[in-house]
Scaffold this motif. Structure first.
Motif, PDB file in Angstrom:
ATOM      1  N   GLY A 240      46.178   1.754 -10.149  1.00  9.13           N
ATOM      2  CA  GLY A 240      46.666   2.163  -8.835  1.00  9.13           C
ATOM      3  C   GLY A 240      45.668   3.076  -8.129  1.00  9.13           C
ATOM      4  O   GLY A 240      44.441   2.885  -8.208  1.00  9.13           O
TER       5      GLY A 240
ATOM      6  N   VAL B 189      54.743  -1.066  -8.039  1.00 12.04           N
ATOM      7  CA  VAL B 189      54.906   0.150  -8.840  1.00 12.04           C
ATOM      8  C   VAL B 189      56.371   0.367  -9.216  1.00 12.04           C
ATOM      9  O   VAL B 189      56.680   1.265  -9.977  1.00 12.04           O
ATOM     10  CB  VAL B 189      54.352   1.419  -8.154  1.00 12.04           C
TER      11      VAL B 189
ATOM     12  N   TYR C 146      58.153   8.103  -3.078  1.00 13.02           N
ATOM     13  CA  TYR C 146      57.606   9.426  -2.747  1.00 13.02           C
ATOM     14  C   TYR C 146      58.622  10.247  -1.948  1.00 13.02           C
ATOM     15  O   TYR C 146      58.655  11.465  -2.044  1.00 13.02           O
ATOM     16  CB  TYR C 146      56.270   9.290  -2.004  1.00 13.02           C
TER      17      TYR C 146
ATOM     18  N   ARG D 160      44.240  14.906  10.035  1.00 14.79           N
ATOM     19  CA  ARG D 160      43.874  14.284  11.305  1.00 14.79           C
ATOM     20  C   ARG D 160      42.765  15.090  11.993  1.00 14.79           C
ATOM     21  O   ARG D 160      41.841  14.517  12.583  1.00 14.79           O
ATOM     22  CB  ARG D 160      45.103  14.164  12.206  1.00 14.79           C
TER      23      ARG D 160
ATOM     24  N   LYS E 210      58.746   8.180  13.678  1.00 10.21           N
ATOM     25  CA  LYS E 210      59.926   7.439  13.194  1.00 10.21           C
ATOM     26  C   LYS E 210      60.150   7.660  11.688  1.00 10.21           C
ATOM     27  O   LYS E 210      59.187   7.746  10.915  1.00 10.21           O
ATOM     28  CB  LYS E 210      59.782   5.951  13.506  1.00 10.21           C
TER      29      LYS E 210
ATOM     30  N   VAL F 295      60.603   6.921   7.926  1.00 11.78           N
ATOM     31  CA  VAL F 295      60.179   5.820   7.043  1.00 11.78           C
ATOM     32  C   VAL F 295      60.999   5.870   5.764  1.00 11.78           C
ATOM     33  O   VAL F 295      61.684   4.920   5.400  1.00 11.78           O
ATOM     34  CB  VAL F 295      58.665   5.890   6.756  1.00 11.78           C
TER      35      VAL F 295
ATOM     36  N   LEU G 170      56.738   8.529   9.762  1.00 12.54           N
ATOM     37  CA  LEU G 170      55.532   7.689   9.903  1.00 12.54           C
ATOM     38  C   LEU G 170      54.246   8.488   9.661  1.00 12.54           C
ATOM     39  O   LEU G 170      53.368   8.072   8.905  1.00 12.54           O
ATOM     40  CB  LEU G 170      55.492   7.054  11.299  1.00 12.54           C
TER      41      LEU G 170
ATOM     42  N   CYS H  94      52.830   9.491   6.240  1.00 15.86           N
ATOM     43  CA  CYS H  94      52.391   8.385   5.369  1.00 15.86           C
ATOM     44  C   CYS H  94      50.956   7.990   5.669  1.00 15.86           C
ATOM     45  O   CYS H  94      50.516   8.018   6.821  1.00 15.86           O
ATOM     46  CB  CYS H  94      53.256   7.146   5.604  1.00 15.86           C
ATOM     47  N   CYS H  95      50.245   7.552   4.624  1.00 14.86           N
ATOM     48  CA  CYS H  95      48.938   6.938   4.863  1.00 14.86           C
ATOM     49  C   CYS H  95      49.183   5.587   5.540  1.00 14.86           C
ATOM     50  O   CYS H  95      50.240   4.991   5.369  1.00 14.86           O
ATOM     51  CB  CYS H  95      48.197   6.744   3.551  1.00 14.86           C
ATOM     52  N   PRO H  96      48.221   5.102   6.300  1.00 16.16           N
ATOM     53  CA  PRO H  96      48.356   3.775   6.894  1.00 16.16           C
ATOM     54  C   PRO H  96      47.887   2.698   5.927  1.00 16.16           C
ATOM     55  O   PRO H  96      47.418   2.984   4.823  1.00 16.16           O
ATOM     56  CB  PRO H  96      47.402   3.854   8.085  1.00 16.16           C
ATOM     57  N   VAL H  97      47.998   1.456   6.344  1.00 13.08           N
ATOM     58  CA  VAL H  97      47.393   0.323   5.631  1.00 13.08           C
ATOM     59  C   VAL H  97      46.092   0.002   6.377  1.00 13.08           C
ATOM     60  O   VAL H  97      46.086  -0.061   7.604  1.00 13.08           O
ATOM     61  CB  VAL H  97      48.363  -0.879   5.643  1.00 13.08           C
TER      62      VAL H  97
ATOM     63  N   GLY I  45      50.148   5.070  -8.811  1.00 16.51           N
ATOM     64  CA  GLY I  45      51.593   4.856  -8.908  1.00 16.51           C
ATOM     65  C   GLY I  45      52.325   5.952  -8.164  1.00 16.51           C
ATOM     66  O   GLY I  45      51.936   6.353  -7.076  1.00 16.51           O
TER      67      GLY I  45
END
Ligand SMILES: CC(=O)CC(=O)SCCNC(=O)CCNC(=O)[C@H](O)C(C)(C)COP(=O)(O)OP(=O)(O)OC[C@H]1O[C@@H](n2cnc3c(N)ncnc32)[C@H](O)[C@@H]1OP(=O)(O)O
Length: 378
Positions: free
Chosen positions: A79, A126, A143, A169, A193, A195, A201, A204-207, A364
């Protein structure tokens, strides 16, 4: 001894039309150029997995694609800890004499090369294979559960967690390769928003799409070298419901082992590169590793302690939260940035003194941990 002799990193974000192998190759070539090595100098390859190209012989596939015939090749899967686990393995390969120059590489077009459903299913791996995987809850949900417990135990608030996203950021704003460049505020994070509450949102890390690579060598090149001084792992559980109590987490075990392996203490550290998949991950790891007291990491962020010009600069490229997260390569970007800082090549992001760096990766849901100390040598 082992040295990181070259690093390579692509911008993160969208790379329309680039495959995982393309992104790996781009980062790998940049790392070789940085090390002043040719493809024929590489005798070992370690590569991270790609959820978009889950080939069971990915290391061999990459070696062929990149035009190398190594004497050692291995694809590694732990992971988010994979990047540092590969670095640790490369360290052992070169110090034991198995290889002279090991290329460590990962890259993935996870954002543009995979449908949203496929991405969710891959991230759900995971979870428990019989229950959670078919239903598809993603990592943010796990998480979120951990965050709720940690906040309850240590009096941490959602606003506290938001501070970590603001800091990442702010750092990303100074890196041209980062996925996000607009500063954000605690109020904007609180209003983003939901999650997996308490994670929103912007917690969180993005994709992302992207690639990262480096070379671990027996001999140093260049005037300023970066030596792997000591590293260690700890693996405590796979599924979050089997996780030990918050007081016995794997990061505490791996850092204790890494301190022993390196002969260094937290007070020696001048730069920190810590896994930050979610704001809660960063809060907990900073405290588990001893970079802040329990429940105190957010206050340290507010005081400027972890800022670029603070006492303990942290993830100055923007981390997973804002540079981006393309799977294994995401955390490898932390090592690339640490190397640039240690060798005085971080341009406008340069910190005062990055002579000793602490790196930590988490795979994980706080399941697998690797802690590593790097030392600048002149
Ligand atoms: C696996 C291990 O071993 C350990 C780990 O690494 S754990 C981490 C693994 N990675 C993850 O779990 C990924 C976590 N992130 C996500 O799942 C998703 O980004 C998310 C659920 C948080 C949001 O996804 P979504 O709701 O589908 O948002 P999406 O529709 O894609 O994007 C909406 C907008 O928000 C932006 N956005 C998406 N995610 C963002 C984020 N995390 N931060 C900031 N902006 C984001 C998008 O760029 C998009 O902006 P535009 O409209 O301007 O294009």
């Amino acid at each position: 001894m082992s040295f990181i002799t070259g690093v390579g990193l692509t911008p993160f974000g969208k790379h329309e039309g680039s495959s995982s192998l393309d992104l790996m190759s781009k980062a790998a070539q940049a790392a070789l150029d940085d090390a002043g090595l040719k493809r024929s100098d590489i005798d070992g390859i370690l590569c991270g997995y790609s959820t978009v190209s889950p080939h069971i012989m990915l290391a061999t596939v990459f070696a062929e694609h990149f035009g190398i015939r190594p004497s050692y090749a291995h694809a590694v899967q732990v992971g988010g800890a994979t990047g540092l686990a590969m670095t640790m393995l490369a360290h052992h390969l070169v110090t034991s004499g198995v290889a002279r120059n090991v290329l460590v590489v990962a890259g993935e077009n996870r954002l543009t090369g995979q449908s949203r459903d496929a991405s969710i299913q891959a991230l759900a791996q995971v979870g428990h294979p019989d229950y959670e995987v078919p239903l598809g809850p993603t990592i943010p949900a796990y998480y979120g559960l951990v965050a709720t417990r940690y906040m309850h135990e240590y009096g941490v608030t959602e606003e506290d967690l938001a501070e970590f996203a603001v800091l990442m950021r702010a750092h990303a704003c100074t890196h041209p390769g980062a996925q996000f460049h607009d500063p954000i505020t605690v109020a904007e994070i609180m209003a983003s928003k939901p999650v997996a509450m308490p994670l929103k949102l912007l917690d969180c890390c993005p994709v992302s799409d992207g690639g990262a690579a480096f070379v671990v060598s027996r001999e140093r090149t260049g005037e300023t070298g970066v030596r792997i001084r000591g590293c260690a792992q700890a693996h405590t559980h796979q599924h979050v419901t089997a996780a030990p109590a918050l007081s016995e987490l794997g990061a505490e075990i791996s850092i204790a082992r890494a301190k022993e392996a390196s002969g260094l203490a937290i007070s020696d550290v001048r730069y920190a590169a810590i896994y930050d998949s979610f704001t809660i991950t960063l809060a907990m790891l900073l405290e588990d590793l001893g970079l802040a007291g329990r429940g105190e990491a957010a206050a340290r962020v507010r005081s400027g302690h972890f800022s670029r010009d603070g006492a303990m600069p942290l993830n100055t490229h923007g981390g997973l939260l804002s540079y981006g997260h393309c799977g294994v390569g995401g955390a490898m970007a932390h090592l690339v940035e640490a190397h640039l800082q240690m060798t005085g090549r971080a341009a406008t992001r340069q910190v005062r003194d990055a002579s000793i760096a602490l790196l930590h990766g988490d795979g994980g849901v706080l399941s697998s941990h690797v802690s590593m100390f790097l030392e600048r040598v002149r």
